[in-house]
Design a protein around this motif. Structure first.
Motif, PDB file in Angstrom:
ATOM      1  N   TYR A  67       0.855  -1.187   0.000  1.00  0.00           N
ATOM      2  CA  TYR A  67       0.000   0.000   0.000  1.00  0.00           C
ATOM      3  C   TYR A  67       0.892   1.239   0.000  1.00  0.00           C
ATOM      4  O   TYR A  67       1.747   1.393   0.869  1.00  0.00           O
ATOM      5  N   PHE A  68       0.682   2.102  -0.986  1.00  0.00           N
ATOM      6  CA  PHE A  68       1.492   3.301  -1.164  1.00  0.00           C
ATOM      7  C   PHE A  68       0.673   4.522  -0.762  1.00  0.00           C
ATOM      8  O   PHE A  68      -0.435   4.731  -1.257  1.00  0.00           O
ATOM      9  N   ALA A  69       1.226   5.343   0.140  1.00  0.00           N
ATOM     10  CA  ALA A  69       0.531   6.535   0.637  1.00  0.00           C
ATOM     11  C   ALA A  69       1.327   7.779   0.282  1.00  0.00           C
ATOM     12  O   ALA A  69       2.533   7.846   0.529  1.00  0.00           O
ATOM     13  N   SER A  70       0.654   8.768  -0.293  1.00  0.00           N
ATOM     14  CA  SER A  70       1.322  10.009  -0.661  1.00  0.00           C
ATOM     15  C   SER A  70       0.293  11.066  -1.043  1.00  0.00           C
ATOM     16  O   SER A  70      -0.764  10.737  -1.594  1.00  0.00           O
ATOM     17  N   THR A  71       0.603  12.324  -0.756  1.00  0.00           N
ATOM     18  CA  THR A  71      -0.206  13.422  -1.297  1.00  0.00           C
ATOM     19  C   THR A  71       0.389  13.935  -2.603  1.00  0.00           C
ATOM     20  O   THR A  71      -0.190  14.811  -3.245  1.00  0.00           O
ATOM     21  N   THR A  72       1.541  13.384  -2.985  1.00  0.00           N
ATOM     22  CA  THR A  72       2.212  13.834  -4.215  1.00  0.00           C
ATOM     23  C   THR A  72       2.598  12.648  -5.094  1.00  0.00           C
ATOM     24  O   THR A  72       3.773  12.467  -5.429  1.00  0.00           O
ATOM     25  N   PRO A  73       1.652  11.796  -5.476  1.00  0.00           N
ATOM     26  CA  PRO A  73       1.994  10.660  -6.341  1.00  0.00           C
ATOM     27  C   PRO A  73       2.414  11.156  -7.722  1.00  0.00           C
ATOM     28  O   PRO A  73       2.043  12.259  -8.131  1.00  0.00           O
ATOM     29  N   PRO A  74       3.198  10.360  -8.451  1.00  0.00           N
ATOM     30  CA  PRO A  74       3.675  10.811  -9.763  1.00  0.00           C
ATOM     31  C   PRO A  74       2.558  11.082 -10.769  1.00  0.00           C
ATOM     32  O   PRO A  74       2.709  11.943 -11.631  1.00  0.00           O
ATOM     33  N   TYR A  75       1.468  10.338 -10.655  1.00  0.00           N
ATOM     34  CA  TYR A  75       0.362  10.479 -11.598  1.00  0.00           C
ATOM     35  C   TYR A  75      -0.939  10.756 -10.858  1.00  0.00           C
ATOM     36  O   TYR A  75      -1.156  10.260  -9.751  1.00  0.00           O
ATOM     37  N   LYS A  76      -1.806  11.537 -11.501  1.00  0.00           N
ATOM     38  CA  LYS A  76      -3.149  11.765 -10.968  1.00  0.00           C
ATOM     39  C   LYS A  76      -4.041  10.551 -11.241  1.00  0.00           C
ATOM     40  O   LYS A  76      -4.930  10.236 -10.452  1.00  0.00           O
ATOM     41  N   GLU A  77      -3.826   9.905 -12.374  1.00  0.00           N
ATOM     42  CA  GLU A  77      -4.587   8.702 -12.705  1.00  0.00           C
ATOM     43  C   GLU A  77      -3.637   7.634 -13.225  1.00  0.00           C
ATOM     44  O   GLU A  77      -3.303   7.597 -14.401  1.00  0.00           O
ATOM     45  N   LYS A  78      -3.149   6.836 -12.360  1.00  0.00           N
ATOM     46  CA  LYS A  78      -2.335   5.658 -12.612  1.00  0.00           C
ATOM     47  C   LYS A  78      -1.815   5.218 -11.259  1.00  0.00           C
ATOM     48  O   LYS A  78      -1.312   6.036 -10.492  1.00  0.00           O
ATOM     49  N   GLN A  79      -1.933   3.942 -10.970  1.00  0.00           N
ATOM     50  CA  GLN A  79      -1.527   3.470  -9.657  1.00  0.00           C
ATOM     51  C   GLN A  79      -0.016   3.551  -9.479  1.00  0.00           C
ATOM     52  O   GLN A  79       0.755   3.103 -10.331  1.00  0.00           O
ATOM     53  N   SER A  80       0.407   4.110  -8.358  1.00  0.00           N
ATOM     54  CA  SER A  80       1.831   4.193  -8.040  1.00  0.00           C
ATOM     55  C   SER A  80       2.305   2.960  -7.277  1.00  0.00           C
ATOM     56  O   SER A  80       3.479   2.588  -7.366  1.00  0.00           O
ATOM     57  N   ALA A  81       1.409   2.320  -6.519  1.00  0.00           N
ATOM     58  CA  ALA A  81       1.796   1.145  -5.732  1.00  0.00           C
ATOM     59  C   ALA A  81       2.336   0.039  -6.630  1.00  0.00           C
ATOM     60  O   ALA A  81       3.283  -0.668  -6.261  1.00  0.00           O
TER      61      ALA A  81
END
Length: 477
Positions: A67-81
């Motif tokens: 489970y990946f938690a962030s307010t600044t993920p690389p993409y707005k729509e694409k899973q970072s986990a």
């Protein structure tokens, strides 16, 4: 018993003095420094580092979820986990999920991981929180925000820190936020957001969990809780009845900064690094409500002392020479484009080569045992064709065989150090060196591999592995 079976963390090597920020804008200098991600780092690359630190000497095939938690993920729509799991070379048949849009995302992911292990949907679930937030230039947020990541492995065997109980509540308040088009964080007036948001919610959660489990401040060995800054952290400790000198975890505001959704988890990792069997820890994180946990340290804590964690990364640092370089790293200040063909990215190529580009696999010949990167269908030593297996190279130590300092290459931190590295003494890898001082680069220096961004093009991030000088305490270089 269910709880934390391992921990890890990551702090970028670079620090920016708050005095240097004051020099750029004028005014009074705040004390200390903050951790600053390199130009080729983001929340995903830092998360990979923390996960790998957490899984030191642990078989990565046993992990059932990430489970990946962030307010600044690389993409707005694409899973970072899924990206983090693939780069950390976890097996494909795992649970993955993103938790975002709240400073409490890290502990929300922790609650979900605990529930997953309780339900039996996964025996070991990785929780990793990572943030790289931007404050408006010349603002208090710019002074306070730091970059970093923390990872916790949750399971029911070999538990080093038992989760005895938890409490959560949600709240609705516009205190800090970003809209879809915002680059910088926004916030309302301090007295309102602190009094009606942070103070009320944190006091409510901690008071309720202490009451729920019939505990007093004297029953707590270490209190670990989020705060927006050092002043509010000290005030909250006194309000709750904890001794700031003996019972409260140092939040590292003057060394690290506020790392957003990763901040509370990073403080917890720091507390576990010093914890002794039998210690009871109060752990709480704020954001659109509050999560609180009661933790009990077990004898197993002694088996996971060899992580870099918070202490190791804080001791290994380099200072950014000026504020302007920070602006360049974060792309806050436009710079003249170099006269070069535009960079490109291709999703089909990235997908086809993902095993060697993202997981950083080489091909090991089944006939003669030689390993190659990039992966080769035909072994140049024995001639075997399609007789190979993929092997992970990212965790292998190496030495710099040769290098070229290129002042003309496209690079956000020139010059570019193009390198040939020998991993395990014989596996040749061509890559770029990062986190380096060009004046200190020399043949045979020890290096290690690190997952980084190569470039952005067409709205896509391209990732690959680079080498960097071995991270050791700054005084030992």
């Amino acid at each position: 018993m269910l709880g934390i079976t391992s921990y890890g963390a990551y702090i970028p090597i670079y620090r920016l003095s708050r005095g240097e920020i004051a020099r750029a804008w004028g005014g009074r200098a705040a004390p200390g420094e903050k951790a600053v991600a390199n130009y080729d780092e983001d929340s995903a690359t830092m998360a990979v580092e923390a996960v790998i630190d957490c899984l030191k000497d642990i078989d990565r095939q046993i992990v059932d979820g990430l489970y990946f938690a962030s307010t600044t993920p690389p993409y707005k729509e694409k899973q970072s986990a899924s990206l983090v799991a693939f780069a950390a070379d976890l097996r494909r048949q795992i649970l993955t999920g993103d938790f975002t849009n709240s400073l409490r995302a890290g502990t929300s992911a922790l609650r979900a991981a605990v529930d997953a292990v309780k339900s039996g949907s996964g025996k070991r679930v990785m929780v990793v929180a990572s943030d790289c937030r931007l404050g408006v230039p010349q603002s208090e947020a710019e002074l306070n925000f730091g970059d970093g990541a923390a990872a916790l492995l949750i399971g029911d065997e070999g538990v080093a820190c038992e989760i005895e109980g938890s409490y959560s509540h949600a709240d609705e308040i516009l205190d800090t936020w970003r809209t879809e088009t915002d680059i910088f964080n926004k916030s309302w007036e301090d007295r309102f957001i602190l009094t009606e948001g942070y103070v009320l919610n944190t006091k409510e959660a901690i008071s309720n969990i202490m009451k729920k489990y019939s505990l007093t401040p004297q029953d707590i060995t270490k209190a670990v809780f989020y705060a927006p800054d050092s002043r509010r952290h000290s005030e909250m400790a006194r309000t709750l009845g904890f001794d700031p000198k003996t019972q409260v975890q140092d939040p590292f505001f003057t060394q690290l900064g506020n790392t957003g959704s990763a901040f509370a988890l990073m403080m917890l990792v720091a507390a576990l690094e010093e914890a002794k069997p039998g210690d009871r820890i109060l752990f709480a994180s704020y954001g659109d409500g509050c999560d609180a946990f009661i933790l009990r340290v077990t004898e197993e804590i002694e088996n996971i002392r060899d992580r870099r964690g918070i202490k190791g990364h804080l001791a290994s640092k380099a200072t950014l020479p000026n504020y302007e370089k920070y602006l360049r790293f974060r792309q806050v200040m436009p710079i003249e484009a170099q006269a070069r063909p535009p960079r490109t990215a291709s999703p089909p190529v990235a997908w086809r080569e993902r095993e060697q580009l993202i997981s950083f696999h080489g091909s090991k010949c089944k006939r003669c045992g030689k390993t190659f990167h990039p992966m080769q269908r035909v072994c140049i030593y024995c001639g075997a064709k399609d007789e190979y297996e993929g092997v992970r190279l990212s965790d292998k130590q190496g030495t710099l065989y040769t290098y070229c300092i290129d002042n003309l290459a496209l690079n956000e931190d020139p010059p570019q150090v193009s390198s040939k590295v020998h991993l395990d003494g014989e596996i040749g890898v061509y890559c770029v060196m990062t986190d380096r001082d060009p004046e200190e680069v020399k043949p045979d220096m020890p290096v290690e591999m690190t997952f980084r961004k190569m470039h952005d093009a067409g709205g896509m991030h391209t990732y690959y592995w680079k080498c960097r000088p071995l991270r050791v305490p700054s005084g030992e270089r």
